[in-house]
Design a protein around this motif. Structure first.
Motif, PDB file in Angstrom:
ATOM      1  N   VAL A   1       0.856  -1.190   0.000  1.00  6.33           N
ATOM      2  CA  VAL A   1       0.000   0.000   0.000  1.00  6.33           C
ATOM      3  C   VAL A   1       0.893   1.242   0.000  1.00  6.33           C
ATOM      4  CG1 VAL A   1      -0.193   0.088   2.531  1.00  6.33           C
ATOM      5  CG2 VAL A   1      -1.955   1.154   1.108  1.00  6.33           C
ATOM      6  N   ALA A   2       0.622   2.155  -0.896  1.00  4.22           N
ATOM      7  CA  ALA A   2       1.344   3.428  -0.938  1.00  4.22           C
ATOM      8  C   ALA A   2       0.706   4.408   0.043  1.00  4.22           C
ATOM      9  CB  ALA A   2       1.307   4.004  -2.357  1.00  4.22           C
ATOM     10  N   SER A   3       1.510   5.345   0.567  1.00  2.00           N
ATOM     11  CA  SER A   3       0.991   6.332   1.519  1.00  2.00           C
ATOM     12  C   SER A   3       1.881   7.571   1.491  1.00  2.00           C
ATOM     13  CB  SER A   3       0.941   5.747   2.936  1.00  2.00           C
ATOM     14  OG  SER A   3       2.210   5.237   3.316  1.00  2.00           O
ATOM     15  N   ASN A   4       1.332   8.676   1.999  1.00  2.00           N
ATOM     16  CA  ASN A   4       2.093   9.915   2.025  1.00  2.00           C
ATOM     17  C   ASN A   4       1.634  10.778   3.192  1.00  2.00           C
ATOM     18  OD1 ASN A   4      -0.047  11.996   0.900  1.00  2.00           O
ATOM     19  ND2 ASN A   4      -0.130  10.233  -0.460  1.00  2.00           N
ATOM     20  N   ASP A   5       2.486  11.741   3.560  1.00  6.64           N
ATOM     21  CA  ASP A   5       2.184  12.595   4.713  1.00  6.64           C
ATOM     22  C   ASP A   5       3.074  13.829   4.672  1.00  6.64           C
ATOM     23  OD1 ASP A   5       0.833  12.714   7.510  1.00  6.64           O
ATOM     24  OD2 ASP A   5       2.938  13.174   7.896  1.00  6.64           O
ATOM     25  N   LEU A   6       2.648  14.885   5.370  1.00  5.90           N
ATOM     26  CA  LEU A   6       3.438  16.103   5.472  1.00  5.90           C
ATOM     27  C   LEU A   6       4.863  15.826   5.943  1.00  5.90           C
ATOM     28  CD1 LEU A   6       1.199  18.833   7.158  1.00  5.90           C
ATOM     29  CD2 LEU A   6       2.404  19.014   4.974  1.00  5.90           C
ATOM     30  N   THR A   7       4.995  14.986   6.973  1.00  4.09           N
ATOM     31  CA  THR A   7       6.308  14.719   7.558  1.00  4.09           C
ATOM     32  C   THR A   7       6.875  13.382   7.112  1.00  4.09           C
ATOM     33  OG1 THR A   7       5.233  13.815   9.546  1.00  4.09           O
ATOM     34  CG2 THR A   7       5.827  16.153   9.561  1.00  4.09           C
TER      35      THR A   7
ATOM     36  N   ILE B   1       6.432   9.086   5.782  1.00  5.29           N
ATOM     37  CA  ILE B   1       5.934   7.827   6.339  1.00  5.29           C
ATOM     38  C   ILE B   1       7.076   7.081   7.016  1.00  5.29           C
ATOM     39  CG2 ILE B   1       4.834   5.623   5.824  1.00  5.29           C
ATOM     40  CD1 ILE B   1       3.021   8.057   5.482  1.00  5.29           C
ATOM     41  N   ALA B   2       6.858   6.730   8.282  1.00  5.95           N
ATOM     42  CA  ALA B   2       7.883   6.012   9.044  1.00  5.95           C
ATOM     43  C   ALA B   2       7.736   4.503   8.933  1.00  5.95           C
ATOM     44  CB  ALA B   2       7.824   6.418  10.517  1.00  5.95           C
ATOM     45  N   ALA B   3       6.507   3.988   8.839  1.00  8.71           N
ATOM     46  CA  ALA B   3       6.331   2.533   8.841  1.00  8.71           C
ATOM     47  C   ALA B   3       4.982   2.156   8.251  1.00  8.71           C
ATOM     48  CB  ALA B   3       6.455   1.974  10.260  1.00  8.71           C
ATOM     49  N   THR B   4       4.950   0.968   7.663  1.00 10.01           N
ATOM     50  CA  THR B   4       3.710   0.328   7.215  1.00 10.01           C
ATOM     51  C   THR B   4       3.596  -0.981   7.972  1.00 10.01           C
ATOM     52  OG1 THR B   4       3.984   1.290   5.009  1.00 10.01           O
ATOM     53  CG2 THR B   4       2.438  -0.542   5.224  1.00 10.01           C
TER      54      THR B   4
ATOM     55  N   SER C   1      -1.923  -0.535   8.522  1.00  8.37           N
ATOM     56  CA  SER C   1      -1.735   0.733   9.217  1.00  8.37           C
ATOM     57  C   SER C   1      -0.482   1.409   8.680  1.00  8.37           C
ATOM     58  CB  SER C   1      -1.590   0.497  10.727  1.00  8.37           C
ATOM     59  OG  SER C   1      -1.253   1.684  11.389  1.00  8.37           O
ATOM     60  N   VAL C   2      -0.568   2.715   8.437  1.00  5.28           N
ATOM     61  CA  VAL C   2       0.624   3.490   8.081  1.00  5.28           C
ATOM     62  C   VAL C   2       0.830   4.556   9.158  1.00  5.28           C
ATOM     63  CG1 VAL C   2       0.443   3.064   5.620  1.00  5.28           C
ATOM     64  CG2 VAL C   2      -0.709   5.044   6.594  1.00  5.28           C
ATOM     65  N   GLU C   3       2.098   4.804   9.473  1.00  6.08           N
ATOM     66  CA  GLU C   3       2.451   5.746  10.539  1.00  6.08           C
ATOM     67  C   GLU C   3       3.381   6.809   9.981  1.00  6.08           C
ATOM     68  OE1 GLU C   3       5.347   5.462  14.323  1.00  6.08           O
ATOM     69  OE2 GLU C   3       3.594   4.136  14.425  1.00  6.08           O
ATOM     70  N   ASP C   4       3.107   8.074  10.315  1.00 11.10           N
ATOM     71  CA  ASP C   4       3.978   9.146   9.840  1.00 11.10           C
ATOM     72  C   ASP C   4       5.098   9.404  10.849  1.00 11.10           C
ATOM     73  OD1 ASP C   4       2.907  10.660  11.900  1.00 11.10           O
ATOM     74  OD2 ASP C   4       1.674  11.927  10.601  1.00 11.10           O
ATOM     75  N   ALA C   5       5.935  10.397  10.551  1.00  8.02           N
ATOM     76  CA  ALA C   5       7.090  10.686  11.401  1.00  8.02           C
ATOM     77  C   ALA C   5       6.691  11.106  12.799  1.00  8.02           C
ATOM     78  CB  ALA C   5       7.953  11.770  10.754  1.00  8.02           C
ATOM     79  N   ALA C   6       5.457  11.607  12.974  1.00 12.39           N
ATOM     80  CA  ALA C   6       4.985  12.076  14.276  1.00 12.39           C
ATOM     81  C   ALA C   6       4.231  11.002  15.053  1.00 12.39           C
ATOM     82  CB  ALA C   6       4.090  13.295  14.087  1.00 12.39           C
ATOM     83  N   GLY C   7       4.144   9.797  14.516  1.00 14.94           N
ATOM     84  CA  GLY C   7       3.422   8.737  15.201  1.00 14.94           C
ATOM     85  C   GLY C   7       1.935   8.713  14.924  1.00 14.94           C
ATOM     86  N   ASN C   8       1.429   9.612  14.065  1.00 16.65           N
ATOM     87  CA  ASN C   8       0.027   9.567  13.670  1.00 16.65           C
ATOM     88  C   ASN C   8      -0.186   8.374  12.744  1.00 16.65           C
ATOM     89  OD1 ASN C   8      -0.555  12.140  14.919  1.00 16.65           O
ATOM     90  ND2 ASN C   8       0.510  13.070  13.190  1.00 16.65           N
ATOM     91  N   THR C   9      -1.317   7.710  12.879  1.00 12.24           N
ATOM     92  CA  THR C   9      -1.580   6.517  12.072  1.00 12.24           C
ATOM     93  C   THR C   9      -2.909   6.634  11.339  1.00 12.24           C
ATOM     94  OG1 THR C   9      -2.640   5.370  13.928  1.00 12.24           O
ATOM     95  CG2 THR C   9      -0.277   5.015  13.621  1.00 12.24           C
ATOM     96  N   THR C  10      -2.960   5.962  10.201  1.00  9.10           N
ATOM     97  CA  THR C  10      -4.200   5.766   9.446  1.00  9.10           C
ATOM     98  C   THR C  10      -4.311   4.283   9.148  1.00  9.10           C
ATOM     99  OG1 THR C  10      -4.064   7.961   8.442  1.00  9.10           O
ATOM    100  CG2 THR C  10      -5.440   6.334   7.325  1.00  9.10           C
ATOM    101  N   THR C  11      -5.505   3.728   9.372  1.00 10.71           N
ATOM    102  CA  THR C  11      -5.691   2.291   9.174  1.00 10.71           C
ATOM    103  C   THR C  11      -6.819   2.034   8.183  1.00 10.71           C
ATOM    104  OG1 THR C  11      -7.245   2.127  11.030  1.00 10.71           O
ATOM    105  CG2 THR C  11      -4.918   1.791  11.514  1.00 10.71           C
ATOM    106  N   VAL C  12      -6.762   0.856   7.579  1.00  8.77           N
ATOM    107  CA  VAL C  12      -7.819   0.404   6.687  1.00  8.77           C
ATOM    108  C   VAL C  12      -7.960  -1.104   6.874  1.00  8.77           C
ATOM    109  CG1 VAL C  12      -6.204   0.136   4.752  1.00  8.77           C
ATOM    110  CG2 VAL C  12      -8.643   0.339   4.309  1.00  8.77           C
TER     111      VAL C  12
END
Length: 574
Positions: free
Chosen positions: A263-269, A271-274, A323-334
Motif C-alpha cells: 500500500v502506498a501512503s504519504n504525509d506532510l512529515t 511515512i515512518a512505517a507500514t 496501518s501506516v504511521e507518519d514521522a509524528a506517530g500519527n496513524t491511518t488504518t484500513v
C-alpha cells in the motif's frame, strides 16, 4: 569568532523571558532523544549539536551584510586552534556583527540579521530545548536576542548594568555528549507550551543617540550562538493511505504462506512505517529510514510492499488491518473487506477408526471412521496404507472420506492399517495417521483321505463288432456373471462383481482406452472368492487423462459353467 571564558561568569543584567530553567527538574535531552512522541502527534529533532545537521535553519533576514554575518559551524568546536587557554570557539548556529579585520563595517540603527528555523507548513514548533549563548560587549546599542514567532517576541536578550560593559544570557558550557550536566547548566533552557512557525536567533542595531552600532575589529561585539537544539514539532495530521494491492488484500479463497500485500501512503512529515495486523496482533512491519535531524524526517512511501505472512496464524478466518504511521506517530488504518481464509496445516487424524472384523480367517477387511473438526480448507481425500512385518505398502486413496473396504493383507499374520486425511490445498501429514491392528488367520488345511487299496474293476470290453455308446453329455450352466461395482476416484478404478455358486477360478478384467489414436488395454486377473470378485486398477497418467474408456469382465468357464463376458463404459467428467 572568539568567545571569552569570562562569558561564563560575567552574565549580568540578563533578560530571559518565558523560559523554564534547567534547574527546575525538567530532564535534559541527550543524543538519541529524538523521534515520535510517545503519545503521537509530534516528534523531536536535534539540530546542530552532536548531529552536525542544520536542516530547516537559514538566514532569513540581513539588510546589511557588510555589518552583520551568520553561519553554520556544526558540530560546534570547543577550542580555538592555536588560541589561548581561556579562548573557546563553539559557534554552532551563529549570528553576529561582522569583524572589521575582515572587511566589516559599523551598522546603522534598524540594521538586523536573523538566523531562523521554520517547520513545514501545517506543523508548528511546540517546544524548544537548547544550549545557547546571547552575548554583547563594549557596545550597548546592539541587541542580540532569541525569539519565537516574530522578531519582537523576544525570549533572551540583555543590557549592560551600570558600570559594566558586558552582558549575556546562557553560556558556553555545552559539551558534546556531556555527562556532567548537573554542574554545567548555564547554556541550557527549556521553552515549553509554544505554538510557533519560527524560532529566531538575531542581532539588531537599536535606534540610539549616536546613530551607529560599532562593530568589533578582532572580536565580535554582539553575537548569538546555538550549540545544540532539540525541537519538538507538532503534526496533527494523519497520513493519507492508498488502495492496498496483492493477494493478501484481494484473494477470496483459502491461502497459505506469505501473501503479497502493498500500500502506498504519504504525509506532510513522511511515512515512518507500514504495518499489518491480524486479529489485532502485529504480524509484519515495513520500517522506513527516517532522519530526525530535519523538519521532514521521512519521505513518502511509494510502494509499501510489506507482505502478509500467514505461517503463524491458525487455520481459519482472520481480520486483516493495514496501518501506516507518519514521522509524528500519527496513524491511518484500513481494514480488509472480508476475512482472510488461512490454511497452512494438515487436517487432524480421523476420529474413531474401527473395523467391524479386525481378525478374520478370510483376507478381506473393511474400516470406518469420522472426520475431525477442521477450520481450514475442506477435507477432500482419505489416504491409507497397510503395514506388516515393519514394511508399509504404497499409499492408497480410499473410495470414501469415511470408510474403505476390500483391504487385503500381504500375507497371513498381524498387520496395521494407517489412515490420514488431506485437505483441498494438499496438506496431509502421514505421521499423524490413526491406526488399528488387523489380523488374518487362515483356517487349518485338512489332509485328503488315504488312497483306497482295492482291486481295480476291469473295464467293460464290448463284444467284437459292437461300437461302444458315446459318453453322456455334461450340461453346463451359466456363470451368471454380474458387474456390480465400477467407480473411478482420481487414478484409481474400483471394479467388483458376482458369479453363481458353480463358477470358480478367476475372471479377467480389461480396461481399454484410446490414447493418441490407438487402443491400449490394461489387463488384470482376479480370483473368485465366495461367489464374488473385487479389485482396484491404478491408471497410469496416460490412461487417466482419457475421458472415455471401457471395462470388460470375462469368465472363461469351467467344467460346470459356460464362458461369459460383461462390458461397461467409464466416463469422467471434464
Amino acid at each position: 569568532m572568539l568567545v571569552r571564558l569570562g562569558h561564563l561568569t560575567a552574565l549580568i543584567t540578563a533578560v530571559s523571558l518565558a523560559a523554564v530553567s534547567a534547574a527546575s527538574g525538567q530532564p535534559r535531552p541527550v543524543p538519541g532523544d529524538v523521534g515520535p512522541l510517545v503519545a503521537g502527534g509530534g516528534f523531536v529533532i536535534q539540530s546542530c549539536g552532536e548531529t552536525g545537521s542544520a536542516e530547516g535553519w537559514s538566514e532569513t533576514t540581513n539588510n546589511n551584510p557588510t555589518a552583520l554575518a551568520s553561519g553554520v559551524d556544526c558540530p560546534p568546536s570547543r577550542l580555538v586552534p592555536g588560541g589561548a587557554a581561556n579562548e573557546f570557539q563553539q559557534a554552532g548556529l551563529w549570528i553576529s556583527d561582522r569583524l572589521g579585520d575582515v572587511g566589516g563595517t559599523d551598522a546603522a540603527p534598524g540594521d538586523r540579521a536573523e538566523l531562523s528555523f521554520s517547520p513545514l507548513a501545517g506543523t508548528v514548533v511546540s517546544r524548544v530545548r537548547w544550549w545557547r549563548s546571547v552575548y554583547k560587549q563594549l557596545e550597548d546599542h546592539w541587541q542580540p536576542y532569541t525569539a519565537v514567532g516574530a522578531s519582537n517576541a523576544i525570549i533572551d536578550s540583555c543590557d549592560f548594568a551600570a558600570g559594566h560593559h558586558v552582558c549575556g544570557v546562557g553560556g558556553t558550557d555545552w559539551y558534546p555528549n556531556d555527562g556532567n550536566f548537573g554542574n554545567d547548566v548555564l547554556a541550557y533552557t527549556d521553552l515549553q507550551n509554544l505554538s510557533t512557525n519560527k524560532v529566531i536567533a538575531g542581532v539588531y542595531c537599536r535606534p540610539n543617540p549616536d546613530n551607529v552600532c560599532i562593530g568589533g575589529a578582532t572580536v565580535t561585539y554582539a553575537e548569538v550562538m546555538i550549540f545544540s537544539a532539540f525541537l519538538t514539532i507538532a503534526d496533527p495530521t494523519a497520513p493519507s493511505i492508498g488502495t492496498p494491492t496483492g493477494d493478501g488484500w484481494t484473494t477470496a479463497g483459502w491461502s497459505q504462506g506469505t501473501l503479497p500485500l502493498a500500500v502506498a501512503s504519504n504525509d506532510l512529515t513522511g511515512i515512518a512505517a507500514t504495518r499489518v495486523y491480524a486479529d489485532g496482533s502485529l504480524v509484519a512491519t515495513l520500517q522506513r529510514g527516517c532522519s530526525y535531524t530535519r523538519p521532514r524526517p521521512c519521505t513518502d512511501e511509494p510502494t509499501g510492499a510489506v507482505g502478509l505472512p500467514t505461517a503463524g496464524l491458525a487455520d481459519g478466518a482472520h481480520t486483516i488491518v493495514l496501518s501506516v504511521e507518519d514521522a509524528a506517530g500519527n496513524t491511518t488504518t484500513v481494514q480488509r473487506g472480508a476475512p482472510l481464509l488461512v490454511d497452512n496445516a494438515a487436517p487432524a487424524p480421523p476420529v474413531s477408526l474401527a473395523s467391524p472384523r479386525a481378525a478374520a480367517d478370510v483376507n478381506s477387511f473393511s474400516a470406518t471412521w469420522s472426520l475431525p473438526a477442521d477450520a481450514g480448507s475442506p477435507i477432500d481425500q482419505a489416504q491409507y496404507q497397510v503395514c506388516q512385518d515393519g514394511i508399509c505398502g504404497a499409499t492408497q486413496v480410499a473410495a470414501s472420506l469415511t470408510g474403505l473396504g476390500d483391504i487385503t493383507l500381504p500375507h497371513a499374520g498381524a498387520a496395521t492399517l494407517r489412515v490420514w486425511l488431506r485437505d483441498a490445498l494438499g496438506h496431509a501429514d502421514p505421521a499423524t495417521a490413526a491406526t488399528i491392528p488387523l489380523a488374518y488367520t487362515p483356517p487349518p488345511t485338512v489332509d485328503p483321505p488315504p488312497a483306497c487299496a482295492c482291486v481295480p474293476t476291469p473295464p467293460i470290453t464290448p463284444p467284437p463288432g459292437m461300437t461302444p455308446p458315446p459318453p453322456p453329455a455334461i450340461k453346463k450352466s451359466s456363470p451368471t456373471l454380474k458387474l456390480t461395482t465400477l467407480r473411478r476416484v482420481g487414478r484409481k478404478i474400483s471394479v467388483g462383481g458376482s458369479v453363481s455358486s458353480k463358477a470358480s477360478g478367476k475372471v479377467t478384467i480389461r480396461y481399454r482406452a484410446r490414447i493418441h489414436g490407438r487402443t491400449h488395454t490394461l489387463t488384470k486377473r482376479v480370483a473368485i472368492r465366495r461367489r464374488a470378485f473385487r479389485t482396484t486398477l491404478t491408471l497410469t497418467p496416460g490412461y487417466a487423462a482419457q475421458r472415455a474408456a471401457t471395462v470388460t469382465i470375462s469368465y472363461a468357464g469351467d467344467a460346470d459353467t459356460t464362458p461369459q463376458s460383461r462390458t461397461a463404459k467409464v466416463r469422467t467428467r471434464a
